[in-house]
Design a protein around this motif. Structure first.
Motif, short mmCIF file in Angstrom:
data_model
loop_
_atom_site.label_atom_id
_atom_site.label_comp_id
_atom_site.label_asym_id
_atom_site.label_seq_id
_atom_site.Cartn_x
_atom_site.Cartn_y
_atom_site.Cartn_z
N LYS A 170 30.45 39.25 55.30
CA LYS A 170 31.54 38.54 54.63
C LYS A 170 31.39 38.51 53.11
O LYS A 170 32.35 38.27 52.39
N ILE A 171 30.19 38.77 52.60
CA ILE A 171 29.96 38.65 51.15
C ILE A 171 30.82 39.62 50.34
O ILE A 171 31.45 39.21 49.36
N PRO A 172 30.93 40.91 50.71
CA PRO A 172 31.80 41.79 49.92
C PRO A 172 33.26 41.35 49.91
O PRO A 172 33.93 41.41 48.87
N MET A 173 33.77 40.86 51.03
CA MET A 173 35.15 40.40 51.11
C MET A 173 35.38 39.23 50.16
O MET A 173 36.37 39.19 49.42
N ILE A 174 34.47 38.28 50.18
CA ILE A 174 34.59 37.10 49.32
C ILE A 174 34.43 37.50 47.86
O ILE A 174 35.19 37.04 46.99
N ALA A 175 33.47 38.37 47.57
CA ALA A 175 33.26 38.84 46.20
C ALA A 175 34.51 39.53 45.66
O ALA A 175 34.93 39.30 44.52
N ARG A 176 35.13 40.40 46.47
CA ARG A 176 36.35 41.09 46.04
C ARG A 176 37.48 40.10 45.77
O ARG A 176 38.22 40.23 44.80
N ALA A 177 37.60 39.10 46.63
CA ALA A 177 38.66 38.10 46.45
C ALA A 177 38.47 37.33 45.14
O ALA A 177 39.44 37.07 44.42
N ILE A 178 37.23 36.97 44.85
CA ILE A 178 36.95 36.27 43.58
C ILE A 178 37.32 37.17 42.41
O ILE A 178 38.03 36.75 41.49
N LYS A 179 36.84 38.42 42.44
CA LYS A 179 37.13 39.36 41.34
C LYS A 179 38.63 39.59 41.19
O LYS A 179 39.16 39.58 40.09
N ASP A 180 39.33 39.79 42.31
CA ASP A 180 40.76 40.06 42.26
C ASP A 180 41.58 38.86 41.81
O ASP A 180 42.72 39.00 41.39
N SER A 181 41.00 37.66 41.87
CA SER A 181 41.72 36.45 41.51
C SER A 181 41.86 36.25 40.01
O SER A 181 42.67 35.43 39.56
N ASN A 182 41.08 36.99 39.23
CA ASN A 182 41.09 36.77 37.78
C ASN A 182 40.84 38.09 37.07
O ASN A 182 39.74 38.65 37.17
N PRO A 183 41.81 38.59 36.32
CA PRO A 183 41.64 39.87 35.64
C PRO A 183 40.57 39.85 34.55
O PRO A 183 40.14 40.92 34.10
N ASP A 184 40.11 38.68 34.16
CA ASP A 184 39.06 38.59 33.13
C ASP A 184 37.66 38.81 33.69
O ASP A 184 36.71 38.95 32.93
N ILE A 185 37.52 38.82 35.02
CA ILE A 185 36.21 39.05 35.63
C ILE A 185 35.90 40.54 35.53
O ILE A 185 36.64 41.38 36.01
N ILE A 186 34.76 40.85 34.88
CA ILE A 186 34.37 42.25 34.68
C ILE A 186 33.12 42.64 35.47
O ILE A 186 32.71 43.80 35.44
N GLY A 187 32.54 41.70 36.18
CA GLY A 187 31.35 41.96 36.98
C GLY A 187 30.97 40.73 37.77
O GLY A 187 31.66 39.70 37.70
N MET A 188 29.90 40.83 38.53
CA MET A 188 29.47 39.68 39.33
C MET A 188 27.98 39.82 39.66
O MET A 188 27.53 40.89 40.04
N ASN A 189 27.26 38.73 39.51
CA ASN A 189 25.89 38.66 40.01
C ASN A 189 25.93 38.02 41.38
O ASN A 189 26.63 37.02 41.59
N ILE A 190 25.20 38.60 42.32
CA ILE A 190 25.03 38.02 43.65
C ILE A 190 23.54 37.75 43.80
O ILE A 190 22.73 38.67 43.77
N CYS A 191 23.20 36.46 43.92
CA CYS A 191 21.80 36.05 43.92
C CYS A 191 21.50 35.25 45.18
O CYS A 191 22.33 34.48 45.65
N GLN A 192 20.30 35.43 45.68
CA GLN A 192 19.85 34.67 46.84
C GLN A 192 18.38 34.35 46.61
O GLN A 192 17.55 35.24 46.52
N ASN A 193 18.05 33.07 46.47
CA ASN A 193 16.71 32.64 46.11
C ASN A 193 15.99 32.06 47.33
O ASN A 193 16.60 31.38 48.14
N ASN A 194 14.67 32.29 47.40
CA ASN A 194 13.89 31.87 48.56
C ASN A 194 12.63 31.15 48.11
O ASN A 194 11.68 31.77 47.65
N GLY A 195 12.64 29.83 48.26
CA GLY A 195 11.50 29.01 47.88
C GLY A 195 11.64 28.50 46.45
O GLY A 195 12.34 29.08 45.62
N GLU A 196 10.98 27.38 46.19
CA GLU A 196 11.05 26.76 44.87
C GLU A 196 10.61 27.72 43.76
O GLU A 196 11.20 27.74 42.68
N ILE A 197 9.57 28.53 44.02
CA ILE A 197 9.08 29.47 43.01
C ILE A 197 10.16 30.47 42.61
O ILE A 197 10.16 30.98 41.50
#
Length: 142
Positions: free
Chosen positions: A64-91
């Motif tokens: 589902k992540i690509p679908m949601i990412a595309r929808a976010i990007k398509d919602s605003n013509p000013d978006i020129i890129g996107m970071n997708i981050c997933q963090n694991n643990g406090e460190i």
């Protein structure tokens, strides 16, 4: 989890601005809005981090992540890129111990988001790199 803020959001005990929801995931705006449209994609099943995903959960969340990412990007013509981050643990800067993916729209180099990557090129010999690779390969599951 009784005290998990994301579980409470999933169960509608805490309000959120939801942009997508199905039986397996919920995508909603991060309260911090690092940049406009900053969205979290969260599995409804409580898992602390990526190490607790099984193949079935991974398929349900990751597809589902690509679908949601595309929808976010398509919602605003000013978006020129996107970071997708997933963090694991406090460190690794995980602040809520319920696995989640950040989708951070990027508008310019001067927006309020940055990542710093160290460059350790050449600090490990080819032999050291191969030893690390071999150790990882021993732990791979098919």
């Amino acid at each position: 989890m009784d005290d998990c803020i994301f579980c409470k959001i999933i169960n509608n005990e805490i309000p959120s601005t939801t942009i997508y929801e199905d039986d397996d995931i919920k995508a909603f705006f991060d309260i911090s809005q690092v940049t406009p449209g900053h969205t979290l994609v969260v599995p409804k099943k409580h898992v602390q981090n990526i190490f607790e995903y099984d193949e079935e959960l991974a398929q349900k969340v990751f597809k589902k992540i690509p679908m949601i990412a595309r929808a976010i990007k398509d919602s605003n013509p000013d978006i020129i890129g996107m970071n997708i981050c997933q963090n694991n643990g406090e460190i690794a800067y995980q602040s809520v111990m319920h696995s989640h993916f950040h989708l951070v729209p990027r508008y310019s180099k001067d927006d309020d988001f940055s990542m710093t990557w160290g460059d350790n090129t050449g600090k490990a010999s080819n032999e050291e790199l191969q030893k690390r690779a071999d150790s990882i390969k021993q732990h791979l599951e098919d």
